[in-house]
Scaffold this motif. Sequence first.
Motif, PDB file in Angstrom:
ATOM      1  N   ASN A   1       0.804  -1.221   0.000  1.00  0.00           N
ATOM      2  CA  ASN A   1       0.000   0.000   0.000  1.00  0.00           C
ATOM      3  C   ASN A   1       0.837   1.270   0.000  1.00  0.00           C
ATOM      4  O   ASN A   1       0.279   2.362  -0.064  1.00  0.00           O
ATOM      5  CB  ASN A   1      -0.937   0.017   1.214  1.00  0.00           C
ATOM      6  CG  ASN A   1      -2.119  -0.887   1.015  1.00  0.00           C
ATOM      7  OD1 ASN A   1      -2.734  -0.903  -0.045  1.00  0.00           O
ATOM      8  ND2 ASN A   1      -2.438  -1.663   2.032  1.00  0.00           N
TER       9      ASN A   1
ATOM     10  N   ILE B   1       1.083   6.424  -1.511  1.00  0.00           N
ATOM     11  CA  ILE B   1       0.249   5.605  -0.634  1.00  0.00           C
ATOM     12  C   ILE B   1      -1.065   5.376  -1.373  1.00  0.00           C
ATOM     13  O   ILE B   1      -1.663   6.317  -1.900  1.00  0.00           O
ATOM     14  CB  ILE B   1       0.014   6.264   0.735  1.00  0.00           C
ATOM     15  CG1 ILE B   1       1.350   6.476   1.461  1.00  0.00           C
ATOM     16  CG2 ILE B   1      -0.921   5.397   1.587  1.00  0.00           C
ATOM     17  CD1 ILE B   1       1.242   7.153   2.818  1.00  0.00           C
ATOM     18  N   SER B   2      -1.489   4.154  -1.413  1.00  0.00           N
ATOM     19  CA  SER B   2      -2.694   3.763  -2.148  1.00  0.00           C
ATOM     20  C   SER B   2      -3.885   4.663  -1.818  1.00  0.00           C
ATOM     21  O   SER B   2      -4.094   5.042  -0.660  1.00  0.00           O
ATOM     22  CB  SER B   2      -3.038   2.318  -1.808  1.00  0.00           C
ATOM     23  OG  SER B   2      -4.308   1.978  -2.317  1.00  0.00           O
TER      24      SER B   2
ATOM     25  N   THR C   1      -0.974  13.797   1.138  1.00  0.00           N
ATOM     26  CA  THR C   1      -0.077  12.796   1.713  1.00  0.00           C
ATOM     27  C   THR C   1       1.281  13.415   2.024  1.00  0.00           C
ATOM     28  O   THR C   1       1.846  13.205   3.103  1.00  0.00           O
ATOM     29  CB  THR C   1       0.086  11.601   0.751  1.00  0.00           C
ATOM     30  OG1 THR C   1      -1.197  11.036   0.493  1.00  0.00           O
ATOM     31  CG2 THR C   1       1.011  10.545   1.323  1.00  0.00           C
TER      32      THR C   1
ATOM     33  N   TYR D   1       1.168   4.594   8.111  1.00  0.00           N
ATOM     34  CA  TYR D   1       2.200   4.252   7.127  1.00  0.00           C
ATOM     35  C   TYR D   1       3.365   5.237   7.204  1.00  0.00           C
ATOM     36  O   TYR D   1       4.534   4.849   7.143  1.00  0.00           O
ATOM     37  CB  TYR D   1       1.611   4.242   5.707  1.00  0.00           C
ATOM     38  CG  TYR D   1       0.747   3.043   5.434  1.00  0.00           C
ATOM     39  CD1 TYR D   1       1.283   1.892   4.872  1.00  0.00           C
ATOM     40  CD2 TYR D   1      -0.604   3.047   5.747  1.00  0.00           C
ATOM     41  CE1 TYR D   1       0.495   0.782   4.624  1.00  0.00           C
ATOM     42  CE2 TYR D   1      -1.401   1.943   5.511  1.00  0.00           C
ATOM     43  CZ  TYR D   1      -0.842   0.812   4.951  1.00  0.00           C
ATOM     44  OH  TYR D   1      -1.622  -0.289   4.713  1.00  0.00           O
TER      45      TYR D   1
ATOM     46  N   HIS E   1      -5.505   6.728   8.295  1.00  0.00           N
ATOM     47  CA  HIS E   1      -4.647   5.540   8.318  1.00  0.00           C
ATOM     48  C   HIS E   1      -3.305   5.806   7.615  1.00  0.00           C
ATOM     49  O   HIS E   1      -2.312   5.122   7.891  1.00  0.00           O
ATOM     50  CB  HIS E   1      -5.380   4.357   7.688  1.00  0.00           C
ATOM     51  CG  HIS E   1      -4.790   3.035   8.028  1.00  0.00           C
ATOM     52  ND1 HIS E   1      -4.714   2.556   9.320  1.00  0.00           N
ATOM     53  CD2 HIS E   1      -4.216   2.091   7.243  1.00  0.00           C
ATOM     54  CE1 HIS E   1      -4.129   1.373   9.308  1.00  0.00           C
ATOM     55  NE2 HIS E   1      -3.823   1.064   8.068  1.00  0.00           N
ATOM     56  N   LYS E   2      -3.260   6.804   6.728  1.00  0.00           N
ATOM     57  CA  LYS E   2      -2.001   7.140   6.048  1.00  0.00           C
ATOM     58  C   LYS E   2      -0.923   7.520   7.053  1.00  0.00           C
ATOM     59  O   LYS E   2       0.257   7.250   6.845  1.00  0.00           O
ATOM     60  CB  LYS E   2      -2.211   8.272   5.043  1.00  0.00           C
ATOM     61  CG  LYS E   2      -2.898   7.823   3.786  1.00  0.00           C
ATOM     62  CD  LYS E   2      -3.051   8.944   2.789  1.00  0.00           C
ATOM     63  CE  LYS E   2      -3.807   8.423   1.570  1.00  0.00           C
ATOM     64  NZ  LYS E   2      -3.994   9.443   0.541  1.00  0.00           N
TER      65      LYS E   2
ATOM     66  N   GLN F   1      -6.756   3.723  -1.636  1.00  0.00           N
ATOM     67  CA  GLN F   1      -7.688   2.939  -0.816  1.00  0.00           C
ATOM     68  C   GLN F   1      -7.435   3.117   0.681  1.00  0.00           C
ATOM     69  O   GLN F   1      -8.256   2.704   1.498  1.00  0.00           O
ATOM     70  CB  GLN F   1      -7.610   1.464  -1.197  1.00  0.00           C
ATOM     71  CG  GLN F   1      -8.081   1.208  -2.607  1.00  0.00           C
ATOM     72  CD  GLN F   1      -8.004  -0.258  -2.995  1.00  0.00           C
ATOM     73  OE1 GLN F   1      -7.565  -1.098  -2.238  1.00  0.00           O
ATOM     74  NE2 GLN F   1      -8.440  -0.553  -4.210  1.00  0.00           N
ATOM     75  N   ILE F   2      -6.319   3.729   1.033  1.00  0.00           N
ATOM     76  CA  ILE F   2      -5.992   3.970   2.438  1.00  0.00           C
ATOM     77  C   ILE F   2      -6.589   5.311   2.848  1.00  0.00           C
ATOM     78  O   ILE F   2      -6.364   6.325   2.182  1.00  0.00           O
ATOM     79  CB  ILE F   2      -4.459   3.975   2.651  1.00  0.00           C
ATOM     80  CG1 ILE F   2      -3.834   2.667   2.157  1.00  0.00           C
ATOM     81  CG2 ILE F   2      -4.114   4.245   4.111  1.00  0.00           C
ATOM     82  CD1 ILE F   2      -4.380   1.414   2.807  1.00  0.00           C
ATOM     83  N   THR F   3      -7.342   5.324   3.925  1.00  0.00           N
ATOM     84  CA  THR F   3      -7.971   6.563   4.397  1.00  0.00           C
ATOM     85  C   THR F   3      -6.910   7.533   4.901  1.00  0.00           C
ATOM     86  O   THR F   3      -5.807   7.123   5.293  1.00  0.00           O
ATOM     87  CB  THR F   3      -8.975   6.288   5.535  1.00  0.00           C
ATOM     88  OG1 THR F   3      -8.249   5.747   6.642  1.00  0.00           O
ATOM     89  CG2 THR F   3     -10.075   5.340   5.099  1.00  0.00           C
TER      90      THR F   3
END
Length: 172
Positions: free
Chosen positions: A45, A60-61, A94, A72, A68-69, A63-65
């Motif tokens: 991800n 970062i994908s 991001t 990562y 939640h980023k 699909q990642i909220t």
Amino acid sequence: MIELLVPNDDILNQNQFLADEVRYNLIHRICESEGSTCLKTSDKNMIFAQSPGHKAWLWISQQITDNHKLTYIEELLRYLKGTTLSGVCGDAKTVEKFAKAYAQRHAAQVHTHMVMESYFCPKYKKPSGVEGMIRQSIPEDVQLVAQFLAGFSEEAFGSSIDPVSPISVAGK
């Protein structure tokens, strides 16, 4: 978990990355560069890629909220502990999250120097009311293409250039 990213890694061919590949296509080249730092998460991800002496790229994908980023980013920062970065490129939100977290750990200030973005056309829509046709350019088109490149430079960047200077590029 952070792992090494290698040229032609399978993460670069998965749907999540392919959805953003146009904007992040430089990651392919960075992975091929000697001495580059290229990382990914085991869940595929996130990608971090930096060639020596240049800004890093962070993907970062989608699909990642947003919340939640940060997880990562924190994991990446732990892995990069002691590494000095001159900057990072990627999705604006991001990158902003990463820059703030990095600056906090390194007692640094965040500065936005340039927003970089690639544009792409996922669906072609044929123009209406326009004469002509699409075709491969031929050597006789070099002057015209050079004029278009000079015009684009003036419109996009506000810098006027002599239409003769882009001839070497136009002929390719």
